[in-house]
Design an enzyme around this catalytic site. Sequence first.
Site, short mmCIF file in Angstrom:
data_model
loop_
_atom_site.label_atom_id
_atom_site.label_comp_id
_atom_site.label_asym_id
_atom_site.label_seq_id
_atom_site.Cartn_x
_atom_site.Cartn_y
_atom_site.Cartn_z
N ASP A 122 66.55 -98.42 13.03
CA ASP A 122 67.43 -97.25 13.12
C ASP A 122 67.02 -96.48 14.37
OD1 ASP A 122 65.26 -95.62 12.47
OD2 ASP A 122 65.92 -95.21 10.43
N SER A 139 56.57 -91.60 8.61
CA SER A 139 57.50 -92.68 8.25
C SER A 139 57.07 -94.04 8.75
CB SER A 139 58.89 -92.38 8.80
OG SER A 139 58.83 -92.24 10.20
N HIS A 190 63.10 -95.82 14.14
CA HIS A 190 62.10 -96.68 13.52
C HIS A 190 62.27 -98.15 13.89
CE1 HIS A 190 62.63 -93.14 10.81
NE2 HIS A 190 61.32 -93.12 10.96
#
Length: 332
Positions: free
Chosen positions: A307, A17, A310
Amino acid sequence: MPGISSMVPAVIVFGDSTVDPGNNNQISTVLKSNFAPYGRDYYGGQPTGRFSNGRIATDFISEAFGIKPVIPAYLDPKYDIRDFATGVSFASAGTGYDNVTSDVLSVIPFWKEMEYYKEYQSQLREYLGNDKANQLLSESLYLLSIGTNDFLENYYTFPTRSSQFPVDKYEDFLIGIASNFVRKLYNLGARKIAITGLPPMGCLPLERTKNIMHGNACIEEYNDVAKEFNVKLQSTVDGLNRELGGIRIVMSNPYDKLLELIQKPSLFGFEDAATACCGTGYFEMSYLCDRLNPFTCSNADKYIFWDSFHPTQKTNFIMADHVVKTTLAVFR
Ligand SMILES: *[C@@H]1O[C@H](CO)[C@@H](O)[C@H](O)[C@H]1NC(C)=O
C-alpha cells in the site's frame, strides 16, 4: 517447548506498523488492515492486521532463527502465554517514539508497549517459573522498529512538534526516548537488542504522491533526515554498548538496502518501485485499500510497496533476509 534450547528462544517485538501483526485489531483506531485484500498472500489468504499482502519482516526473522514462521500479536485473544513464550509483538501501527504521534490516530503509545511487556513478564514467570523465565527473557532477541511515523504522521503534518523543535532537535528528542527505552528493557533483563533505523522515508509512495512539483520523485529532505537520524542512532547504540554491562545491542539500518531496491528494482524482479500494488498505488492504505478498489494489482511480487506506506511480503522477505545475514548474525 520448541526453540527453548536454541541460542535465541524467542523474538520479542516493539514498534509500529512495520512489525504489528494485528494489535490494532483490538483497539479503537481507524488505522487497521484486518480485511481483504490485506493478507491475500498470507496463509489461507487471511487478513490478520499485518499491513502487507503477507508476512512482515519480523515473521521472517523469527523463522530464520528457527523459532516459528509468524509472531503473534500480544492483544490477539486467539493466543496466550504458551504461544508468546516463543515470541510476541507489542507493536502498534501508527505509533512512534513520541507520545504526540500515537495520539494522532489513537494507537498504542510506545511507553504502553513497555507496560504490556511487563505484564508479559509476569505471565511468563507464572508459566515457566522464575528461573526459566529469567533465562528466556535474557536470551531472547528484542527487536525495535519505529520512528517513521514521528516524522511523516506527526512532525511534517502537524505544527505541535515542528513549532517546538527544529528537525535536528526533534531527532535528538526521539533518540533520547529510544535510549531510555533500551535502558528500561535492560533493567528488566533484556540483553540482546536490535534497533532499526529509518528507511528512505521520502520514497514511500504516499510521500512521492505529494511531490507533484518534482515529478513524484522521492522527497530528498525526508531522506536526509532519515540518514542523519541513523547516524545519531548508531552512535547512541555504540554508547549503550559501552554503558550497559553484558548487553549486546545492534542497529539494523534499512536505509541502503531499501534504497537499492527502489533504485534498481529489476535486479530483484520488481517492476514498480514508485507506486503501490493496492488501489491506484498513490495514496491508498488502511480502509482506502479495500477489496472494492478496482485498481489493485494482481501480482504483488512485482511491487516493492503493497500500500502507499508499507512494503509487500516480498520486500519484507528481502529486508529480513538481509538483516539476518548482516546485523543479526551476531545473535545466531
Ligand atoms: C509519554 O507519556 C507517558 C505516560 O503519560 C509518560 O510517562 C512519559 O514520560 C511521556 N514521554 C515523554 C517523552 O514525554
